[in-house]
Every structure is written in C-alpha cells, then in structure tokens.
Design an enzyme around this catalytic site. Structure first.
Site, mmCIF file in Angstrom:
data_model
loop_
_atom_site.group_PDB
_atom_site.id
_atom_site.type_symbol
_atom_site.label_atom_id
_atom_site.label_comp_id
_atom_site.label_asym_id
_atom_site.label_seq_id
_atom_site.Cartn_x
_atom_site.Cartn_y
_atom_site.Cartn_z
ATOM 1 C CB THR A 27 0.151 7.079 -0.692
ATOM 2 O OG1 THR A 27 0.495 6.348 -0.942
ATOM 3 C CG2 THR A 27 -1.219 7.465 0.394
ATOM 4 C CD GLU A 59 -7.248 1.402 2.957
ATOM 5 O OE1 GLU A 59 -7.038 0.486 1.909
ATOM 6 O OE2 GLU A 59 -8.027 1.538 3.689
ATOM 7 C CE LYS A 83 4.519 4.989 1.117
ATOM 8 N NZ LYS A 83 5.023 5.544 0.242
ATOM 9 C CG ASP A 142 9.462 6.762 -2.365
ATOM 10 O OD1 ASP A 142 8.530 6.502 -3.023
ATOM 11 O OD2 ASP A 142 10.796 6.004 -2.144
ATOM 12 C CG PHE A 163 1.777 -0.960 5.125
ATOM 13 C CD1 PHE A 163 2.926 -0.654 4.350
ATOM 14 C CD2 PHE A 163 1.722 0.022 6.302
ATOM 15 C CE1 PHE A 163 4.071 0.768 4.290
ATOM 16 C CE2 PHE A 163 2.548 1.519 6.562
ATOM 17 C CZ PHE A 163 3.320 1.861 5.272
ATOM 18 N N GLY A 164 3.015 -4.423 4.445
ATOM 19 C CA GLY A 164 5.264 -4.128 3.948
ATOM 20 C C GLY A 164 5.840 -4.880 4.804
ATOM 21 C CE1 TYR A 165 10.506 -5.399 2.289
ATOM 22 C CE2 TYR A 165 10.200 -3.507 1.742
ATOM 23 C CZ TYR A 165 10.432 -4.431 1.853
ATOM 24 O OH TYR A 165 11.216 -4.470 0.042
#
Ligand code: ITT
Length: 178
Positions: free
Chosen positions: A7, A10, A12, A65, A140-142
């Site tokens: 990946t 980080e 994840k 993913d 992180f992200g959403y």
C-alpha cells in the site's frame, strides 16, 4: 504468519498491522505506489492491481482496495473514492450531500491475495451514514465524515478496528489462510 502488504497509504498499513497482530500475523510493509487502475467495481480494481503486481513482486503478498459508497448518490464515489478524495475531499462530499435526507453510506474493502500462484479476493463492508460536518482527529481519508452509531470513525480511534470494513475483510482473509 509473516505477510507482505502492499500500500502507499500509511493509515491503512497501521490499521492492517494492528488488526493482524490480534490474529497472530506479522504484517510487513512493501511501500509501493502502484498505478490506480480503473474498473467498474472495487473488486475488479483490487484483482487487476494484484494480477499486475504479481508479475513484478513474484512472491506472496496482499493489497487492499477500499471505497466509500453513498446510497443517495447511486454508489458514488465507489471505485473513484481515491480520486474524489484528492479532488473535492470531505468538504466536497458534505457539500454534495447538502439537503439530502437519506445519508446512508457504506465502506467496502476488498483484499486481493497473491499466494504465489493465484489471486483470491476477500470482501468486508460496514454500514454507516454521512455526517453533516467533519468530526474527530483520528484515522485518515473519509473517517471524519463517516458516522458509525453516532460517532465518526475519526472520533472512534482504535475502536474503528473492531468494526471497520478493513477488519471484516481481514477476518475472512485470515481465516482462509488458517
Ligand atoms: P493504496 O496505495 O492502498 O491504493 P489509497 O489511499 O489509494 O492506498 P484506496 O484507493 O483503497 O487507497 O482508497 C480509496 C480512498 O478511500 C482513499 O482516499 C482513502 O483515503 C479512502 N479510504 C480507504 N479506507 C478508508 C478508511 O478506513 N477510512 C477512511 N477513508 C478510507
């Protein structure tokens, strides 16, 4: 078991490592930024990416993913989650959802495992809702806009790992490799 995880993300990696520990697996990070292939589904993207990488890496590895699926937006951003996050981000999603009553959403994670010969996939999902504002500092992200039982994933800290799409996909994956 020692397992190689590919990946570029980080956040994840940290979650996968932590969850793996609970199942007695040691997760090693192979930090490759691979080309984000496009596909109609998250499964298709995970499988295609693993097929391609298997020709390069040549030893067993897995990747994952994931994506956010918003019901009122007919599944958007889904397979485009990475691009949408980089372009409009959480603020953009909140704007798109302004005035929308049905806020149901889910996260999907698909693990693709190359066992040295074939690629197999494993899926995990978690249902939640899109918040009306960003909340929380973790993850992180959403995570700041994904509500699970009244708290965002970003507010849940390590508790996210008990219920997340990633946890659920890893559970199926780990039980298949024994
Ligand atoms: P890879 O190198 O592993 O592909 P990536 O960040 O590109 O890393 P994905 O394409 O799988 O990962 O993720 C799609 C988008 O969804 C990306 O913007 C992530 O930040 C976001 N995402 C994935 N899992 C998430 C989670 O558990 N919480 C919040 N956002 C998440």
């Amino acid at each position: 078991m020692r397992l190689l995880f590919i990946t570029s993300n980080e956040g994840k990696f940290r979650e996968v490592k932590e969850i793996g520990k609970g199942y007695g697996h040691e997760i090693e990070w192979l930090r490759i930024e691979y080309e984000e292939l496009q596909g109609n589904t998250i499964e298709e993207i995970a499988k295609k990416s693993a097929d391609l990488l298997s020709k390069e890496v040549k030893k067993p590895f897995f990747l994952e993913d994931s994506g956010l699926v918003i019901h009122a937006l007919n599944g958007f951003p889904g397979p485009y989650s990475s691009y949408v996050f980089k372009t409009i981000g959480n603020k953009g999603i909140i704007k798109l959802m302004d005035g929308v009553e049905n806020r149901r959403a889910k996260f999907i994670a698909v693990i693709a495992y190359f066992d040295g010969k074939d690629v197999k996939t494993f899926k995990g999902e978690v249902e939640g809702e899109i918040a009306t504002e960003m909340r929380g500092e973790h993850g992180f992200g959403y995570d700041p806009i994904f509500l699970y039982n009244g708290r965002t994933f970003a507010e849940m800290g390590d508790e996210k790992n008990l219920v997340s799409h990633r946890r659920r996909a890893l559970e199926v994956f780990f039980s298949s490799i024994g």
